[in-house]
Design a protein around this motif. Structure first.
Motif, PDB file in Angstrom:
ATOM      1  N   ASP B 629       0.878  -1.174   0.000  1.00 44.09           N
ATOM      2  CA  ASP B 629       0.000   0.000   0.000  1.00 44.09           C
ATOM      3  C   ASP B 629       0.906   1.212   0.000  1.00 44.09           C
ATOM      4  OD1 ASP B 629      -2.000   1.690   0.037  1.00 44.09           O
ATOM      5  OD2 ASP B 629      -2.900   1.042   1.926  1.00 44.09           O
ATOM      6  N   VAL B 631       0.586   4.268  -1.014  1.00 48.95           N
ATOM      7  CA  VAL B 631       0.074   5.565  -0.570  1.00 48.95           C
ATOM      8  C   VAL B 631       0.090   5.657   0.953  1.00 48.95           C
ATOM      9  CG1 VAL B 631      -1.890   7.118  -0.655  1.00 48.95           C
ATOM     10  CG2 VAL B 631      -1.342   5.705  -2.633  1.00 48.95           C
ATOM     11  N   ALA B 632      -0.382   4.573   1.584  1.00 43.88           N
ATOM     12  CA  ALA B 632      -0.417   4.581   3.044  1.00 43.88           C
ATOM     13  C   ALA B 632       0.981   4.700   3.625  1.00 43.88           C
ATOM     14  CB  ALA B 632      -1.081   3.297   3.533  1.00 43.88           C
ATOM     15  N   ASP B 633       1.895   3.945   2.996  1.00 46.14           N
ATOM     16  CA  ASP B 633       3.280   4.006   3.458  1.00 46.14           C
ATOM     17  C   ASP B 633       3.807   5.423   3.391  1.00 46.14           C
ATOM     18  OD1 ASP B 633       3.367   1.421   4.014  1.00 46.14           O
ATOM     19  OD2 ASP B 633       4.533   0.796   2.241  1.00 46.14           O
ATOM     20  N   LEU B 635       2.159   8.193   3.372  1.00 48.78           N
ATOM     21  CA  LEU B 635       1.528   9.073   4.367  1.00 48.78           C
ATOM     22  C   LEU B 635       2.147   8.870   5.744  1.00 48.78           C
ATOM     23  CD1 LEU B 635      -2.205   8.990   3.271  1.00 48.78           C
ATOM     24  CD2 LEU B 635      -0.588  10.887   3.102  1.00 48.78           C
ATOM     25  N   LYS B 636       2.378   7.593   6.040  1.00 48.73           N
ATOM     26  CA  LYS B 636       2.983   7.275   7.338  1.00 48.73           C
ATOM     27  C   LYS B 636       4.343   7.949   7.463  1.00 48.73           C
ATOM     28  CE  LYS B 636       1.605   2.921   8.320  1.00 48.73           C
ATOM     29  NZ  LYS B 636       1.858   1.475   8.197  1.00 48.73           N
ATOM     30  N   LYS B 639       4.073  11.585   8.020  1.00 47.05           N
ATOM     31  CA  LYS B 639       3.639  11.873   9.392  1.00 47.05           C
ATOM     32  C   LYS B 639       4.826  11.811  10.346  1.00 47.05           C
ATOM     33  CE  LYS B 639      -0.784  10.909  11.499  1.00 47.05           C
ATOM     34  NZ  LYS B 639      -1.789   9.855  11.707  1.00 47.05           N
ATOM     35  N   ASN B 692       0.823  14.927  -1.195  1.00 49.13           N
ATOM     36  CA  ASN B 692       1.656  13.790  -1.605  1.00 49.13           C
ATOM     37  C   ASN B 692       3.108  14.186  -1.876  1.00 49.13           C
ATOM     38  OD1 ASN B 692       0.877  15.315  -3.686  1.00 49.13           O
ATOM     39  ND2 ASN B 692      -0.166  13.709  -4.829  1.00 49.13           N
TER      40      ASN B 692
END
Lengths: 462, 817
Positions: B629, B631-633, B635-636, B639, B692
């Motif tokens: 994933d 995108v999730a990576d 974002l993480k 963060k 992004n």
């Protein structure tokens, strides 16, 4: 109805041979191939690394002499032949591809001091400690024939060097004086002296063929013109020059190998200052030879290394050494610009590649292209620190390494000395530094000298 | 004779005067010079000479006697001339012993000159000047000094000679590429003449062949005419030759006229003209046929039958229908080759001609009907083809050329008319005929298309393809744009970083300036080698070497970072640069996410089967990257970075300071409040509005290690250097030829060839070149008008030559004349 069809050059899509890989048409749109700089940088890095990995310059050692190799001569028309003369008076003719000695002859008693081949390659000349000049046939004598010189000239003094004219049957020897000989005569057609009694090396200019240069024992380099009655010019250096070599592509440039660890490149027309001082050796430089392209030269030194210098650079581009190679006495650059031959103290002749990492033999076009590309990349990214670091790294034996360091320290000290003195004087305030004092004294001294001279002249006249 | 007489008389008068002086007899001269020379002497001498024949003794006695007499006679007699030894007057040791004592002064000499006319006055003056100055001449120079001067002169001369090379040396230094050996002969086979020149027959066989050749007198160099031929030509009489020549000329003229005509006709581009021409020809043929029918109906019938038979055969066979091997190969080539296409067309035309039903005057209705049926299906086919969505050609044609379609419609109508009412067809006349021709042409086209199924298969369906591409476009935009953005940002990020670093490097150089300048001035040229004790044997070693470098660089970086203490001014600067950067990024995004031009490729052989394949691939990709994933990576990660960037509260509380401390005891609240220092929040992140993107300001040492920190020598501005780096040289970005040009090495040597030192020839050549370049500049102005005359002449001569070459025999004839 007209149907328009795109026409393409078959060269673009037809492969060269059936074994070749298929050509794929390529879209050169820059948006499709991003990161051009990083990608090329990586390629350049790989190319430099590979260059260093494949840098294995040593090709062969020719073993056979029974004493130190004192001089060598290139064959002017055959790349595979090399002549060498040793300190026991033996001359050997080598076949380089087979790495074998083809012929051995006892040319002189004592050292073979110098040798040179005739421009046509049919014969060669040697001079030795037995005060003779001998001319030998290049071919070996037939079965049952004895090894005899074609010609022998017995001189009054020892000859220390010899060189042949580029186009005519004229050669020059040096010793107590510089002699110009006609091949047909047994006495020199011209002799030059200029206040020296021993000249160690004489070389004809390969381009302006009537010019000569010699290194003399009074630390001087003297220029001659064969057509003139007197020598042309002389420059006296701090230490003695051992040999010199003319640039084969630039008529007025020559380089001399000096005892003070440096080489000096001179413009013949301006001997007052050398153009470049080439320094990297840590001991006396004994021999120098230009590459036939005139872009580089190789120097042999007493410090058991040879170095390759670009023509106008003050530092070497590479250094060759092996554990077993002792003081290198003579060095030659082969006439096809590919190899370097060295003759050294421990009786061996070594063959080196001029470009350490070059692949030998025939290359396919694609190999050639790849090579060119990697060269270009290396050149393009040469200023990048990592690439520079890899390309410049060389291994040196410990002695030479430490000696270099030492020399560097000495040089630094010498450089810093006046600065320090100046600083000290500033701190003390009033006193002038000794060097400045000396300088201030000079004019008054000069004036008094002039006055004396005038008085003397007046006396003389009356 | 008269002259001599005069001379003699003059001499005589002189001598007579002397004789008077000496009181002697008058002498007579018969003739001869001897006497004339002795004219001055006394008579006694003459008499003595007269008596010479007598005897020497007598003579001597006589002389003595005379002397005695003269001595008696007193001193009036002149002293006789005596011959004496030369050594008395001219001494051995000096030039003249006579005047040894006396000194000759210059004035004596001048005195003699006084009498001469005034022409030497100037010299006199000079001499006087010389006399007046008292200095002595200087001594000649010593040997050393003369040698010194000689050396100087000689050196100047040679250095001047040598300086000639300067131009060529500089030229070679500047050259883009030098190929050694320098003066190479062009490779490849030499002309036969060059090879043959030095060859001589040696073996007996060769000798034999050679002798044979010589017997026949075969020409070796000039192969135009053998001696035999020439001899035969010579044998031809003059008249014959003339006649023959005239004939030849006539033929040639005719031929040339015909050729010219044909050429002219061929060059006419007008289709109408050709059409008319063809029509005319056809009409003529028909006329002939008609005539034949009138004259000889049987023969005409025969002819008709023959034609019919040929037609039948043609219809039966596939001979001209482009289905053979040859035709197929041509069909492949037709795409690239005009001629192949033409050849195919010709074949088809042939087919059409052969299969065309003869337009006989209507004799019966049964005969006409099949013609109609033949015409109709073609149009029906056409319509079908037009309707067929799978046929791209038709589609393309219909959509692209509406005008033609219109006319096609007309044709259709006319065709329908054709089929429906014959009666109307006739009145329409010429127009109808033309239409018919058009129809035929179209028919032919259609046939060609229909009979080339291979080609159709090769040609992709246009519309489908377009749809596909459109579909892709529609589907992809989301992912593509995001990807593109990402890529673009990475690129831009890299670029901006690079620029920034460069700028930093530049600044640092400026900052370091003074210190480094001193260093540089001392070390004029940096060493080309880093010599160490380690040896590079493998790639690992190289990496290790790099590692060392890395450590060093890293240390440097740390030092630099330490130097950079963030100040408010710098922060503002940073902000400014950030703004700029943002702008740049946006620009780049614009550039990169801009819609790429969609090029509709007419021939894309792989496009047909792709519809199913695409879906498959997507599935495949999905399957392959099922776990990721991304995108999730991302974002993480972002963060985490944001968290890391937030300032932390500094806790300076010292437990046990001013109060009890120990396990389980906490510092008091007051203390905690007092000694926990909250740091002001940092400036807002630049990427807070860009979901992004991660923007990091921190200098990354892993990259910095590879960056150039100082502007290298020979570059004046950072931009120059950047530019030199930015342009790619590889084949990934450049065409083959460009790469070859860009990567051409500076020095090229040939394997196994000896490189000779440069020679005088090259110097001369370069000089000649420069001269050649200069020459036209000088002549240019004047040559404009004058140059034409000789050029014309030359051209004429050339024409003559060409004509002669074309006709060697003629030349030979000329020679015989």
């Amino acid at each position: 109805m007209k149907v328009k069809v795109l026409c393409r050059n078959p060269d673009d899509y037809v492969r060269e041979t059936t074994r070749d890989i298929q050509r794929v048409p390529r879209n050169y749109d820059p948006t499709l191939h991003p990161f051009e700089v990083p990608r090329e940088y990586t390629r350049a890095m790989n190319a430099t690394k590979l260059e260093r990995v494949f840098a294995k310059p040593f090709v062969a050692a020719l073993d056979g002499h029974r004493d130190a190799v004192n001089c060598m001569a290139k064959h002017p028309t055959s790349l595979s032949t090399l002549l060498s003369g040793s300190c026991d008076g033996e001359v050997k003719v080598w076949n380089l591809p087979t790495k074998k000695c083809v012929r051995t002859l006892q040319a002189h008693e004592g050292f073979v001091r110098g040798m040179c081949a005739r421009f046509c390659g049919t014969s060669f000349f040697t001079v030795g400690d037995d005060k003779t000049i001998k001319q030998w046939k290049m071919e070996a004598p037939g079965y049952g024939e004895e090894e005899e010189p074609l010609n022998m000239i017995l001189g009054k003094t020892v000859y220390t060097g010899i060189d042949h004219h580029q186009k005519e049957g004229v050669f020059a020897t040096c010793g107590q004086q510089v002699d110009i000989w006609d091949e047909q005569r047994s006495s020199p057609i011209r002799s030059f002296t200029w206040g020296v009694d021993s000249v160690s090396c004489v070389r004809f200019n390969p381009v302006e063929t009537e010019l000569l240069a010699s290194c003399a024992s009074d630390r001087s380099i003297i220029l001659y013109d064969m057509r003139e009655a007197t020598p042309l010019q002389k420059v006296i250096m701090n230490m003695r020059s051992n040999t010199l070599c003319w640039n084969p592509m630039e008529a007025y440039i020559f380089t001399c190998a000096n005892e003070d660890y440096h080489l000096y490149t001179y413009d013949m027309r301006q001997l007052s200052m050398p153009i470049v001082m080439h320094s990297d050796h840590v001991s006396a430089v004994l021999d120098v030879d230009y590459s036939p392209t005139g872009k580089e030269f190789v120097s042999a030194s007493f410090d058991k290394t040879i170095r390759i210098f670009p023509e106008k650079k003050s530092h070497s581009r590479s250094v060759y050494h092996t554990k077993r190679m002792q003081h290198v006495i003579c060095v030659k650059w082969s006439l096809d610009n590919k190899y370097i031959m060295t003759g050294s103290d421990e009786m061996n002749i070594r063959l080196w590649k001029a470009n350490a990492s070059e692949k030998l033999g025939l290359l396919t076009t694609r190999e050639k292209q790849a090579q060119n590309y990697s060269q270009k990349l290396k050149q393009k990214f040469q200023h990048h620190p990592q690439i520079r670091r890899i390309t410049r790294h060389r291994h040196l034996p410990r002695e030479i390494y430490s000696q270099r360091k030492e020399l560097h320290v000495m040089k630094e000290a010498r450089r810093r000395k006046p600065e320090v003195q100046l600083m000290c004087s500033e701190r003390s305030g009033t006193a002038l530094s000794p060097s400045k004092k000396k300088l201030s004294n000079v004019p008054s001294l000069l004036v008094s000298f002039f006055l004396k001279c005038k008085v003397l002249l007046a006396h003389h006249r009356s | 004779m008269a002259k001599r007489k005069a001379k003699a008389s003059r001499v005589r008068s002189e001598s007579s005067s002397k004789a008077a002086k000496n009181s002697t007899q008058v002498m007579t001269y018969d003739d001869g010079e001897d006497e004339l020379l002795e004219g001055d002497d006394d008579d006694a001498v003459i008499s003595a000479s007269e008596e010479d024949e007598g005897g020497s003794d007598d003579e001597r006695k006589h002389r003595k006697l005379l002397e005695a007499i003269s001595a008696l006679g007193g001193k009036k007699r002149r002293k006789l001339a005596e011959r004496s030894e030369a050594s008395v007057q001219v001494s051995e040791f000096a030039v003249s012993a006579e005047g040894a004592g006396e000194k000759i002064s210059l004035s004596d000499l001048l005195g003699a000159m006084d009498q001469t006319p005034s022409a030497v006055k100037s010299t006199k003056k000079q001499l006087q000047n010389l006399e007046s100055c008292k200095d002595t001449l200087e001594l000649p120079l010593s040997r050393q000094e003369t040698e010194k001067i000689q050396r100087k002169v000689a050196f100047e001369k040679t250095s001047k000679d040598v300086s000639q090379w300067e131009s060529i040396v500089k030229q070679n230094q500047r050259a883009e590429q030098l190929v050694f050996p320098l003066n190479q002969e062009p490779s490849g086979p030499k002309p036969v003449e060059h090879v043959v020149v030095g060859w001589k027959p040696r073996t007996p066989l060769e000798m034999e062949v050679f002798s044979l050749l010589h017997k026949n007198m075969q020409p070796i160099n000039d192969p135009l005419l053998t001696p035999m031929e020439e001899a035969s030509l010579k044998a031809m009489s003059l008249e014959e030759a003339k006649i023959r020549r005239a004939e030849l000329q006539k033929i040639r003229a005719l031929q040339s006229y015909y050729e010219a005509k044909a050429k002219r006709e061929r060059k006419i581009k007008s289709k109408k003209y050709h059409k008319v021409l063809k029509k005319g020809k056809r009409k003529e043929l028909l006329k002939e046929f008609e005539e034949m029918r009138n004259k000889d109906p049987a023969a005409a019938l025969e002819e008709l039958k023959k034609m019919e038979l040929a037609r039948m055969e043609e219809r039966m066979s596939l001979k001209h229908q482009n289905s053979g091997k040859w035709a197929k190969s041509k069909a492949i080539m037709a795409k690239y080759d005009d001629e192949a296409r033409k050849a195919m067309q010709q074949q088809l035309e042939m087919n059409k001609e052969l299969t065309q039903k003869l337009a006989l005057p209507p004799e019966s209705e049964e005969e006409q009907e099949p013609e109609e049926t033949e015409v109709v299906p073609d149009f029906a086919n056409d319509a079908q083809a037009a309707a067929d969505p799978a046929n791209p050609w038709m589609m393309g044609k219909l959509s692209a050329e509406p005008a033609e379609k219109d006319c096609g419609g007309d044709d259709k109508e006319s065709a329908v008319e054709n089929t429906q009412n014959e009666e109307e067809r006739e009145p329409e006349g010429d127009e109808e005929e033309e239409n018919e021709e058009d129809v035929l042409l179209r028919e032919f086209d259609e046939k060609r298309k229909s009979r080339r199924p291979d080609d159709d298969a090769l040609a992709p369906p246009f519309q489908v393809d377009k749809e596909e591409t459109e579909g892709e476009k529609k589907e992809e935009p989301v992912c593509v744009s995001s990807e593109d953005e990402h890529e673009g940002e990475v690129v831009s990020e890299f670029k901006s970083l690079f620029q920034k670093l460069l700028a930093n490097g530049h600044e640092s150089t400026v900052n370091k300036g003074t210190g480094q300048d001193a260093k540089e001035s001392d070390a004029e040229e940096p060493a080309l080698l880093d010599e160490g004790l380690s040896r590079v044997r493998s790639l690992e070693d190289v990496d290790e070497l790099l590692g060392q470098g890395l450590v060093r660089e890293h240390a440097e970086d740390v030092a630099e970072v330490k130097e950079k203490i963030p100040t408010t001014a710098e922060e503002t600067k940073n902000e400014r640069t950030d703004k700029r950067k943002k702008k740049k990024i946006l620009d780049l995004n614009d550039v990169l996410t801009r819609d790429a031009k969609v090029i509709s490729v007419p021939l894309a052989p792989t496009a047909i089967g792709e519809e199913e394949g695409e879906g498959d691939q997507r599935m495949l990709v999905q399957e392959a990257f099922a776990g990721d994933d991304v995108v999730a990576d991302f974002l993480k990660d972002k963060k985490k970075r944001v968290e890391a960037g937030k300032p932390k509260v500094v806790d300076l509380t010292l437990p046990g300071w001013g109060e009890w401390g120990g396990v389980g005891l906490k510092p008091s609240r007051y203390k905690r409040r007092r000694f926990r220092i909250k740091v002001a929040p940092p400036p807002p992140r630049k990427d807070r509005n860009l979901p992004n993107v991660i923007i990091s300001d921190a200098r990354e040492s892993s990259v910095a290690m590879h960056q150039v920190s100082q502007l290298p020598f020979s570059f004046e501005k950072p931009e120059q250097f950047e530019c030199s780096i930015r342009t790619p040289t590889g084949h990934t970005w450049n065409t083959q030829r460009t790469v070859q040009k860009l990567t051409a090495p500076k020095v090229v040597t040939q394997l196994g060839s000896i490189i000779e030192p440069i020679t005088r020839d090259s110097l001369d050549k370069s000089k000649a070149q420069t001269r050649g370049k200069k020459a036209p500049d000088i002549v240019l102005a004047s040559a404009g008008a004058e140059g034409q005359g000789p050029r014309k002449g030359r051209r004429k001569a050339g024409e003559n030559n060409a004509r002669n070459l074309r006709n060697p025999r003629r030349r030979a004839i000329k020679r015989t004349k």
